[in-house]
Design an enzyme around this catalytic site. Structure first.
Site, PDB file in Angstrom:
ATOM      1  N   SER A  27       0.857  -1.185   0.000  1.00 32.92           N
ATOM      2  CA  SER A  27       0.000   0.000   0.000  1.00 32.92           C
ATOM      3  C   SER A  27       0.892   1.234   0.000  1.00 32.92           C
ATOM      4  O   SER A  27       2.082   1.167   0.342  1.00 32.92           O
ATOM      5  CB  SER A  27      -0.881   0.002   1.256  1.00 32.92           C
ATOM      6  OG  SER A  27      -1.520   1.248   1.441  1.00 32.92           O
ATOM      7  N   TYR A  86      -2.480   0.194  10.717  1.00 30.36           N
ATOM      8  CA  TYR A  86      -2.383  -0.261   9.331  1.00 30.36           C
ATOM      9  C   TYR A  86      -1.038   0.104   8.710  1.00 30.36           C
ATOM     10  O   TYR A  86      -0.418  -0.727   8.051  1.00 30.36           O
ATOM     11  CB  TYR A  86      -3.520   0.367   8.522  1.00 30.36           C
ATOM     12  CG  TYR A  86      -3.555  -0.093   7.082  1.00 30.36           C
ATOM     13  CD1 TYR A  86      -3.772  -1.433   6.750  1.00 30.36           C
ATOM     14  CD2 TYR A  86      -3.387   0.814   6.041  1.00 30.36           C
ATOM     15  CE1 TYR A  86      -3.823  -1.847   5.428  1.00 30.36           C
ATOM     16  CE2 TYR A  86      -3.441   0.411   4.715  1.00 30.36           C
ATOM     17  CZ  TYR A  86      -3.657  -0.925   4.414  1.00 30.36           C
ATOM     18  OH  TYR A  86      -3.694  -1.325   3.097  1.00 30.36           O
TER      19      TYR A  86
END
Length: 255
Positions: free
Chosen positions: A142, A155
């Site tokens: 990501s 995250y």
């Protein structure tokens, strides 16, 4: 539980691609792209009903997989005799709490899914990828693997760790017939935000209001391009964002 398409045990001359987290979003779209390229695609996820439908549509193989469970991973990998491509797509986020209010259960889930899940599957399939003579590991990390942002520490730390795991493999496997590509998507409209907000569709939808995010197919097509490169070409890292996003923190809404 294993659900096999009619060709599961005999993919013929087709190369085999394994896609984790394939019951929706980027994983599902990637399975379709790779199948269209001629791969026999093995799809894994917990929602077996969705996998069975997908496998039937792409002439692939569906196998139940929970990347947070060692026994599930081992059973999954034991049923795959040969692998040419591994797409580490299973992952996700939970919550948007600041560090001061961090939910440790959410953190554990994110680390188990994104980091240890990637490790379990990669470790189990690595010998078969090497034996293929031209293996490829694609890890979907990501933009959060290269940037930190407020209220996303659980995250971002997990994605940083997952990315470092993947990047460490590059020199460790130097000289072996395995290529490694890390895909770093920015904003992609999938079920990602729905999971992050515990199923709150209204809150998830607001994330993408006022801008045009990527869709799963955009990422899948890039993965398909990576998989179509000749054996001597290694695309190490690809950062993929919509035009309306400049960084993890900045987009057309935030300025």
């Amino acid at each position: 539980m294993t659900i096999a398409a009619t060709t599961a045990s005999n993919p013929g001359d087709r190369k085999v691609a394994v896609v984790t987290g394939a019951s929706s979003g980027i994983g599902e779209a990637t399975a379709r792209v790779l199948a269209a390229q001629g791969y026999h695609v093995v799809v894994g996820a917990r929602r077996v009903d969705r996998l069975e439908k997908l496998a039937g549509e792409i002439d692939g193989t569906a196998i139940s997989l929970d990347v947070t469970d060692e026994e599930s991973v081992q059973k999954f990998c034991e049923q795959i005799p040969a692998v040419d491509v591994l797409i580490n797509n299973a992952g996700g986020a939970k919550g948007i709490a600041p560090v001061a209010d961090a939910d440790l259960d959410d953190w554990r889930w994110m680390w188990e899914t994104n980091v240890l899940g990637t490790l379990r599957v990669t470790k189990a399939l690595l010998p078969k990828l090497i034996d293929s003579g031209d293996g490829l590991i694609v890890t979907i990390s990501s933009i959060a693997a290269i940037e930190a942002y407020d209220n996303g520490s659980g995250y971002t730390t997990a994605k940083h760790a997952q990315a470092v795991l993947h990047r460490t493999l590059r020199p460790e496997l130097l000289g072996k017939p395995v290529r490694l590509t890390e895909i770093q998507p920015g904003m992609v409209e999938t079920e990602f935000s729905l999971v992050r907000f515990d199923g709150d569709a209204e809150k998830a939808g607001k994330v993408y209001e006022g801008l045009t995010p990527l869709v799963a197919q955009d990422v899948a097509e890039v993965i398909g391009f990576v998989a179509s490169r000749p054996p001597h070409v290694n695309l190490d890292t690809i950062l993929l964002m919509p035009r309306d996003q400049a960084t993890a923190r900045r987009n057309v809404k935030t300025g």
